[in-house]
Scaffold this motif. Structure first.
Motif, PDB file in Angstrom:
ATOM      1  N   GLU A  46     -15.208  13.255  16.390  1.00 32.83           N
ATOM      2  CA  GLU A  46     -13.755  13.256  16.378  1.00 32.83           C
ATOM      3  C   GLU A  46     -13.231  13.767  15.039  1.00 32.83           C
ATOM      4  O   GLU A  46     -13.879  13.652  14.007  1.00 32.83           O
ATOM      5  N   PHE A  47     -12.038  14.322  15.120  1.00 32.64           N
ATOM      6  CA  PHE A  47     -11.366  14.850  13.942  1.00 32.64           C
ATOM      7  C   PHE A  47     -10.905  13.717  13.037  1.00 32.64           C
ATOM      8  O   PHE A  47     -10.462  12.675  13.519  1.00 32.64           O
ATOM      9  N   VAL A  48     -11.002  13.951  11.720  1.00 35.57           N
ATOM     10  CA  VAL A  48     -10.532  12.984  10.741  1.00 35.57           C
ATOM     11  C   VAL A  48      -9.394  13.565   9.897  1.00 35.57           C
ATOM     12  O   VAL A  48      -8.300  13.004   9.846  1.00 35.57           O
ATOM     13  N   ALA A  49      -9.650  14.686   9.239  1.00 30.44           N
ATOM     14  CA  ALA A  49      -8.653  15.266   8.337  1.00 30.44           C
ATOM     15  C   ALA A  49      -8.966  16.740   8.120  1.00 30.44           C
ATOM     16  O   ALA A  49     -10.117  17.161   8.263  1.00 30.44           O
ATOM     17  N   ALA A  50      -7.952  17.503   7.767  1.00 30.32           N
ATOM     18  CA  ALA A  50      -8.138  18.917   7.486  1.00 30.32           C
ATOM     19  C   ALA A  50      -7.127  19.378   6.452  1.00 30.32           C
ATOM     20  O   ALA A  50      -6.051  18.787   6.296  1.00 30.32           O
ATOM     21  N   MET A  51      -7.499  20.447   5.760  1.00 31.79           N
ATOM     22  CA  MET A  51      -6.631  21.021   4.739  1.00 31.79           C
ATOM     23  C   MET A  51      -6.687  22.535   4.845  1.00 31.79           C
ATOM     24  O   MET A  51      -7.762  23.102   5.038  1.00 31.79           O
ATOM     25  N   SER A  52      -5.562  23.185   4.678  1.00 32.59           N
ATOM     26  CA  SER A  52      -5.503  24.639   4.734  1.00 32.59           C
ATOM     27  C   SER A  52      -6.214  25.257   3.537  1.00 32.59           C
ATOM     28  O   SER A  52      -6.557  24.576   2.581  1.00 32.59           O
ATOM     29  N   TRP A  53      -6.384  26.559   3.584  1.00 31.39           N
ATOM     30  CA  TRP A  53      -7.165  27.262   2.569  1.00 31.39           C
ATOM     31  C   TRP A  53      -6.609  27.059   1.161  1.00 31.39           C
ATOM     32  O   TRP A  53      -7.370  26.987   0.195  1.00 31.39           O
ATOM     33  N   ASN A  54      -5.305  26.947   1.043  1.00 26.79           N
ATOM     34  CA  ASN A  54      -4.699  26.827  -0.290  1.00 26.79           C
ATOM     35  C   ASN A  54      -4.238  25.408  -0.595  1.00 26.79           C
ATOM     36  O   ASN A  54      -3.582  25.185  -1.605  1.00 26.79           O
ATOM     37  N   GLY A  55      -4.579  24.470   0.285  1.00 25.18           N
ATOM     38  CA  GLY A  55      -4.167  23.090   0.060  1.00 25.18           C
ATOM     39  C   GLY A  55      -2.720  22.823   0.391  1.00 25.18           C
ATOM     40  O   GLY A  55      -2.229  21.714   0.164  1.00 25.18           O
ATOM     41  N   GLY A  56      -2.023  23.817   0.943  1.00 30.54           N
ATOM     42  CA  GLY A  56      -0.606  23.670   1.186  1.00 30.54           C
ATOM     43  C   GLY A  56      -0.251  22.796   2.366  1.00 30.54           C
ATOM     44  O   GLY A  56       0.885  22.296   2.453  1.00 30.54           O
ATOM     45  N   SER A  57      -1.175  22.620   3.262  1.00 31.63           N
ATOM     46  CA  SER A  57      -0.908  21.766   4.416  1.00 31.63           C
ATOM     47  C   SER A  57      -2.126  20.922   4.737  1.00 31.63           C
ATOM     48  O   SER A  57      -3.262  21.338   4.519  1.00 31.63           O
ATOM     49  N   THR A  58      -1.851  19.736   5.243  1.00 29.15           N
ATOM     50  CA  THR A  58      -2.916  18.825   5.639  1.00 29.15           C
ATOM     51  C   THR A  58      -2.610  18.261   7.022  1.00 29.15           C
ATOM     52  O   THR A  58      -1.464  18.297   7.496  1.00 29.15           O
ATOM     53  N   ARG A  59      -3.646  17.745   7.618  1.00 29.05           N
ATOM     54  CA  ARG A  59      -3.507  17.139   8.943  1.00 29.05           C
ATOM     55  C   ARG A  59      -4.452  15.962   8.996  1.00 29.05           C
ATOM     56  O   ARG A  59      -5.581  16.051   8.490  1.00 29.05           O
TER      57      ARG A  59
END
Length: 124
Positions: A46-59
């Protein structure tokens, strides 16, 4: 090609904290979105967390919002997962993953490269 190596897992009591690290090889780390997933025994990954390439967005997964924080240091080719207020249900093998898509995705099929995983065990 990106190789990922997780570290920082271990045994912790409920309410405690751990910080996972994922070191990436290659000079293009900064162009990859990064994610953390986990798999508990007998359950699907299961998914926990993610961050875009530049750190500008998280999920974040709803189950970890407010407790876990993803961050990255592109200078060190490393992504982190700070886990606070840990619960026994957080027990799982945690995997980091790299996606050539720039955005923070919660879907494992968006991630091309995977680490070998690190065990996190939270005792009650």
């Amino acid at each position: 090609q990106v190789q990922l190596v997780e570290s920082g897992g271990g045994l912790v009591q409920a309410g405690g904290s751990l910080r996972l690290s994922c070191a990436a090889s290659g000079r293009t780390f900064s162009s990859y979105a990064m994610g953390w997933f986990r798999q508990a025994p007998g359950k699907e990954r299961e998914f926990v967390a993610a961050m875009s390439w530049n750190g500008g967005s998280t999920r974040y997964a709803e189950s970890v919002k407010g407790r876990f924080t993803i961050s990255r240091d592109n200078g060190k080719n490393t992504v982190y997962l700070q886990m606070n207020s840990l619960k026994p249900e957080d027990t799982a093998v945690y995997y980091c993953a790299a996606s050539s898509n720039y955005f923070a995705s919660s879907y494992d099929y968006d991630y091309r490269y995977w680490g070998q995983g690190t065990q996190v065990t939270v005792s009650s």
